[in-house]
Write a protein that holds these residues in place. Structure first.
Motif, mmCIF file in Angstrom:
data_model
loop_
_atom_site.group_PDB
_atom_site.id
_atom_site.type_symbol
_atom_site.label_atom_id
_atom_site.label_comp_id
_atom_site.label_asym_id
_atom_site.label_seq_id
_atom_site.Cartn_x
_atom_site.Cartn_y
_atom_site.Cartn_z
ATOM 1 N N GLY A 93 -3.573 -2.889 -4.236
ATOM 2 C CA GLY A 93 -2.288 -2.258 -3.964
ATOM 3 C C GLY A 93 -1.310 -2.562 -5.088
ATOM 4 N N ILE A 105 -5.764 -2.624 2.731
ATOM 5 C CA ILE A 105 -5.159 -1.924 3.867
ATOM 6 C C ILE A 105 -5.460 -2.670 5.163
ATOM 7 N N CYS A 121 0.820 -1.213 0.000
ATOM 8 C CA CYS A 121 0.000 0.000 0.000
ATOM 9 C C CYS A 121 0.855 1.264 0.000
#
Length: 396
Positions: free
Chosen positions: A54, A379, A31
């Motif tokens: 990501g 995340i 990320c």
């Protein structure tokens, strides 16, 4: 070559249609993004809601490399296996009938509008060609997509656009009803308005649209380009409302990095709209992009991406609500899942975006006063905590 030199070179050769931030991004990991001078940035923009996984998510790059070693493009004159696989998975995830792969979200909108008009034409209702769209909406920048984008700032320099478009107010069912005539063939709306300021649709509004469109045989089009593909905890945001469209558009996270979009038709629209010769695309649905789409669906299923978004959303909202309580500059939070907006008061939202960039956080704006957070769907709580810490530095 320094970053300043690279930026200057770009300005010399690239048409200036974007006011880019003063950074040259070089590579990503998880990320995080890194510029050409090695500085790292926590990414809560995800390429404007594109990079759902990501950067270098396990298995994704490998699937693309494998397809490059086989075949990248053959045109739609022939079948290819990745397209068949991707289409099957998209239809299954949406519960709809037929998909058409495009190169972008804008092209998906164009196809959806054509399908809606062709549906009426196929029934001999040639005069039924009007479309109702929403004020403050955003559907893209091509001529057709601009025509249904409810912001005069985007439309006026390019008028006249396609005719027969009227604008109602989002979340105001009566305003839609007042515009319907015997010439109306479709209603188009985002399930969550993105560029307009992160406004989720109200349950009653979508239910009312569905009832109205069914009653009058009007096609209901949901634009899921930004809010779709897991961003709200379901594959598509409309699924959490239990209100199914006749046509859906998607893109952005559909390929999680490669340029691909799609419009998907329900049974009614698929059976009586676009036929051979009505629509086409040279690159759409080629083996390379469809290998990406297929792999994204596999990863979502195998690694429980939707469940992860649903599990982490309350924590993200709690932390953002804490900013609202703590800082006068943040007036309110609104959004759904990993598509969140903070309304900024008393200072230009652009200044906060710029300060965040300086402090190592990528966020973007929406509308004139909303700080938009659309991070990768992978995340963790640690990333959220780091985002809050950096954002706090950027608010003072």
């Amino acid at each position: 070559m320094s970053m300043n030199e690279q930026m200057r070179q770009s300005e010399e050769s690239i048409l200036h249609t974007y006011n880019r931030f003063p950074v040259v991004l070089d590579h990503g990991d998880g990320c995080w993004l890194y510029d050409t001078e090695g500085k790292k940035y926590l990414d809560f923009a995800a390429g404007i809601a594109v990079n759902a996984l990501g950067y270098h998510y396990p298995g994704y790059n490998e699937a693309l490399k494998e397809q490059i070693g086989k075949l990248m493009h053959i045109s739609n004159l022939y079948y290819n296996e990745p397209m068949s696989q991707a289409g099957k998975k998209l239809v299954k995830a949406s519960g709809m009938s037929k998909a058409f792969f495009t190169n972008s979200g804008t092209e998906a909108i164009e196809g959806a509008l054509k399908a809606a008009r062709k549906y009426a034409f196929s029934k001999g209702e040639n005069e039924r060609n009007e479309i109702i769209a929403m004020n403050h909406s955003f559907h893209g920048r091509s001529m057709g997509a601009l025509s249904v984008t409810g912001n005069a700032h985007y439309r006026e320099p390019f008028e006249p656009l396609i005719g027969g478009v009227k604008f109602a107010d989002f979340n105001d069912l009566e305003s839609v009803k007042s515009l319907i005539t015997d010439k109306t063939c479709a209603v188009i709306t985002e399930t969550i308005q993105g560029e307009g300021g992160i406004y989720p649709a109200e349950q009653g509004f979508l239910e009312g649209l569905r009832e109205l469109c069914t009653e009058k045989d009007i096609l209901l089009i949901f634009d899921e380009i930004q809010c779709g593909m897991g961003r709200t905890g379901d594959y598509f945001a409309w699924q959490s409302y239990g209100v199914k469209p006749d046509i859906m558009t998607c893109a952005k996270a559909l390929g999680s990095g490669v340029p691909v979009g799609a419009f998907v038709l329900g049974e009614k629209a698929a059976a009586a709209s676009l036929a051979p010769g009505d629509h086409g695309t040279t690159y759409g649905g080629n083996p390379f992009v469809c290998a990406a789409v297929s792999k994204v669906f596999d990863i979502f299923e195998e690694d429980h991406i939707l469940e992860h978004v649903r599990e982490l959303t309350p924590y993200l909202e709690e932390k953002l609500d804490g900013l609202v309580e703590k800082y006068d500059v943040i007036a309110v939070r609104r959004g759904k899942g990993f598509m969140q907006g903070l309304v900024v008061s008393g200072t230009p939202v652009g200044s906060i975006v710029s300060k965040a960039l300086e402090n190592g956080l990528l966020v973007i704006s929406a509308g004139s006063d909303v700080l938009r957070l659309v991070p990768p769907l992978v995340i963790t709580k640690e990333h959220i905590d780091q985002m809050i810490e950096i954002l706090e530095k950027s608010l003072v």
